[in-house]
Scaffold this motif. Structure first.
Motif, PDB file in Angstrom:
ATOM      1  N   GLU A  79       0.805  -1.220   0.000  1.00  0.00           N
ATOM      2  CA  GLU A  79       0.000   0.000   0.000  1.00  0.00           C
ATOM      3  C   GLU A  79       0.840   1.273   0.000  1.00  0.00           C
ATOM      4  O   GLU A  79       0.436   2.293  -0.542  1.00  0.00           O
ATOM      5  N   CYS A  80       1.998   1.242   0.617  1.00  0.00           N
ATOM      6  CA  CYS A  80       2.875   2.412   0.678  1.00  0.00           C
ATOM      7  C   CYS A  80       4.078   2.247  -0.251  1.00  0.00           C
ATOM      8  O   CYS A  80       5.084   2.928  -0.094  1.00  0.00           O
ATOM      9  N   GLY A  81       3.987   1.356  -1.198  1.00  0.00           N
ATOM     10  CA  GLY A  81       5.084   1.107  -2.123  1.00  0.00           C
ATOM     11  C   GLY A  81       5.961  -0.035  -1.659  1.00  0.00           C
ATOM     12  O   GLY A  81       5.692  -0.675  -0.643  1.00  0.00           O
ATOM     13  N   THR A  82       7.018  -0.276  -2.410  1.00  0.00           N
ATOM     14  CA  THR A  82       7.889  -1.415  -2.104  1.00  0.00           C
ATOM     15  C   THR A  82       9.023  -1.063  -1.162  1.00  0.00           C
ATOM     16  O   THR A  82       9.745  -1.943  -0.723  1.00  0.00           O
ATOM     17  N   ASN A  83       9.179   0.223  -0.835  1.00  0.00           N
ATOM     18  CA  ASN A  83      10.291   0.639   0.017  1.00  0.00           C
ATOM     19  C   ASN A  83       9.852   1.294   1.323  1.00  0.00           C
ATOM     20  O   ASN A  83      10.686   1.863   2.020  1.00  0.00           O
ATOM     21  N   GLY A 115       1.214   1.606  11.240  1.00  0.00           N
ATOM     22  CA  GLY A 115       0.267   0.587  11.680  1.00  0.00           C
ATOM     23  C   GLY A 115       0.446  -0.764  11.007  1.00  0.00           C
ATOM     24  O   GLY A 115      -0.222  -1.720  11.371  1.00  0.00           O
ATOM     25  N   GLN A 116       1.324  -0.864  10.025  1.00  0.00           N
ATOM     26  CA  GLN A 116       1.539  -2.142   9.337  1.00  0.00           C
ATOM     27  C   GLN A 116       2.914  -2.696   9.665  1.00  0.00           C
ATOM     28  O   GLN A 116       3.661  -2.119  10.443  1.00  0.00           O
ATOM     29  N   ALA A 171       5.314  -1.012  12.538  1.00  0.00           N
ATOM     30  CA  ALA A 171       5.302   0.446  12.643  1.00  0.00           C
ATOM     31  C   ALA A 171       4.175   0.878  13.566  1.00  0.00           C
ATOM     32  O   ALA A 171       3.096   0.278  13.571  1.00  0.00           O
ATOM     33  N   SER A 172       4.400   1.906  14.343  1.00  0.00           N
ATOM     34  CA  SER A 172       3.364   2.428  15.243  1.00  0.00           C
ATOM     35  C   SER A 172       2.181   2.930  14.421  1.00  0.00           C
ATOM     36  O   SER A 172       2.343   3.460  13.323  1.00  0.00           O
ATOM     37  N   ALA A 173       0.978   2.786  14.981  1.00  0.00           N
ATOM     38  CA  ALA A 173      -0.250   3.104  14.248  1.00  0.00           C
ATOM     39  C   ALA A 173      -0.329   4.559  13.802  1.00  0.00           C
ATOM     40  O   ALA A 173      -0.792   4.849  12.709  1.00  0.00           O
ATOM     41  N   ASN A 174       0.113   5.480  14.607  1.00  0.00           N
ATOM     42  CA  ASN A 174       0.015   6.899  14.266  1.00  0.00           C
ATOM     43  C   ASN A 174       1.362   7.517  13.924  1.00  0.00           C
ATOM     44  O   ASN A 174       1.539   8.732  14.039  1.00  0.00           O
ATOM     45  N   ALA A 175       2.299   6.694  13.491  1.00  0.00           N
ATOM     46  CA  ALA A 175       3.637   7.201  13.203  1.00  0.00           C
ATOM     47  C   ALA A 175       3.611   8.164  12.024  1.00  0.00           C
ATOM     48  O   ALA A 175       3.028   7.864  10.985  1.00  0.00           O
ATOM     49  N   PRO A 176       4.222   9.337  12.164  1.00  0.00           N
ATOM     50  CA  PRO A 176       4.334  10.249  11.018  1.00  0.00           C
ATOM     51  C   PRO A 176       5.363   9.698  10.024  1.00  0.00           C
ATOM     52  O   PRO A 176       6.179   8.854  10.368  1.00  0.00           O
ATOM     53  N   THR A 177       5.313  10.179   8.805  1.00  0.00           N
ATOM     54  CA  THR A 177       6.282   9.758   7.797  1.00  0.00           C
ATOM     55  C   THR A 177       7.682  10.136   8.260  1.00  0.00           C
ATOM     56  O   THR A 177       7.923  11.264   8.687  1.00  0.00           O
ATOM     57  N   VAL A 199      11.702   3.482   5.252  1.00  0.00           N
ATOM     58  CA  VAL A 199      10.771   4.586   5.480  1.00  0.00           C
ATOM     59  C   VAL A 199       9.521   4.045   6.162  1.00  0.00           C
ATOM     60  O   VAL A 199       8.985   3.003   5.776  1.00  0.00           O
ATOM     61  N   ILE A 200       9.040   4.778   7.164  1.00  0.00           N
ATOM     62  CA  ILE A 200       7.705   4.558   7.723  1.00  0.00           C
ATOM     63  C   ILE A 200       6.855   5.676   7.139  1.00  0.00           C
ATOM     64  O   ILE A 200       7.196   6.851   7.280  1.00  0.00           O
ATOM     65  N   GLN A 201       5.793   5.297   6.448  1.00  0.00           N
ATOM     66  CA  GLN A 201       4.951   6.302   5.789  1.00  0.00           C
ATOM     67  C   GLN A 201       3.617   6.412   6.499  1.00  0.00           C
ATOM     68  O   GLN A 201       2.929   5.406   6.706  1.00  0.00           O
ATOM     69  N   GLN A 202       3.241   7.623   6.854  1.00  0.00           N
ATOM     70  CA  GLN A 202       1.963   7.840   7.540  1.00  0.00           C
ATOM     71  C   GLN A 202       0.802   7.590   6.580  1.00  0.00           C
ATOM     72  O   GLN A 202       0.824   8.034   5.438  1.00  0.00           O
ATOM     73  N   VAL A 203      -0.191   6.863   7.078  1.00  0.00           N
ATOM     74  CA  VAL A 203      -1.412   6.601   6.303  1.00  0.00           C
ATOM     75  C   VAL A 203      -2.548   7.313   6.997  1.00  0.00           C
ATOM     76  O   VAL A 203      -2.801   7.106   8.173  1.00  0.00           O
TER      77      VAL A 203
END
Length: 167
Positions: free
Chosen positions: A64-68, A73-74, A132-138, A159-163
């Motif tokens: 969902e956030c790409g391959t990298n 939350g995931q 990754a934490s559920a509310n983690a910012p990018t 990268v942790i990407q915020q959703v």
């Protein structure tokens, strides 16, 4: 350091990558500043093969956030391959380096940890699940991996990407 008559200058040896432990001979020569003595001393130095090389991969379990990137939350999988014939059955420590994620454990009393030691499988691969934490910012994140036997370390970036789509 200083001897009574001569100054000693120590240098840094930088070894190349080797696939197996290799002995090399380094020749040390006295050069002197006023009258070079020219005395030479051969010294055998063992260059050890790196246990981990550059084999650390961090892969999101969903695309969902790409391959990298791992979505907030995931989770994703971090794997490292130990090199050489002794790669199987070695202790490998995974350490979170200060960001909004944790390592998933199989301990119900402590399901998440910042450090986890696992044993590599028969092919020399050691893996952990990252959450990754559920509310983690990018943000950029780092994971450090250490071969416990040799102390060799590698650090991986991801990268942790915020959703924020409400899912």
């Amino acid at each position: 350091q200083r001897s009574s008559e001569r100054e000693v200058e120590l240098g840094l040896l930088l070894a190349g990558n080797v696939t197996t432990d290799t002995d090399v001979i380094v020749t040390i020569q006295e050069t002197g500043t006023v009258t070079p003595n020219g005395a030479q001393v051969p010294v055998t130095v063992s260059v050890r093969a790196a246990a981990l090389g550059n084999s650390l991969t961090i892969t999101p379990n969903l695309a969902e956030c790409g391959t990298n990137a791992i979505c907030s939350g995931q989770n994703g999988t971090a794997s490292v391959t130990l090199l050489g014939p002794q790669g199987a059955g070695r202790a490998v420590r995974f350490d979170v380096v200060g960001t909004a994620y944790a390592i998933v454990t199989n301990n119900p009393a402590q399901p998440f940890a910042s450090t986890l030691t696992v044993v590599s499988d028969v092919t020399g691969v050691a893996s952990v699940i990252l959450q990754a934490s559920a509310n983690a910012p990018t943000q950029f994140a780092q994971l450090r991996v250490t071969d416990v036997t040799s102390g060799h370390q590698v650090t991986g970036n991801f990268v942790i990407q915020q959703v924020t789509d409400g899912a």
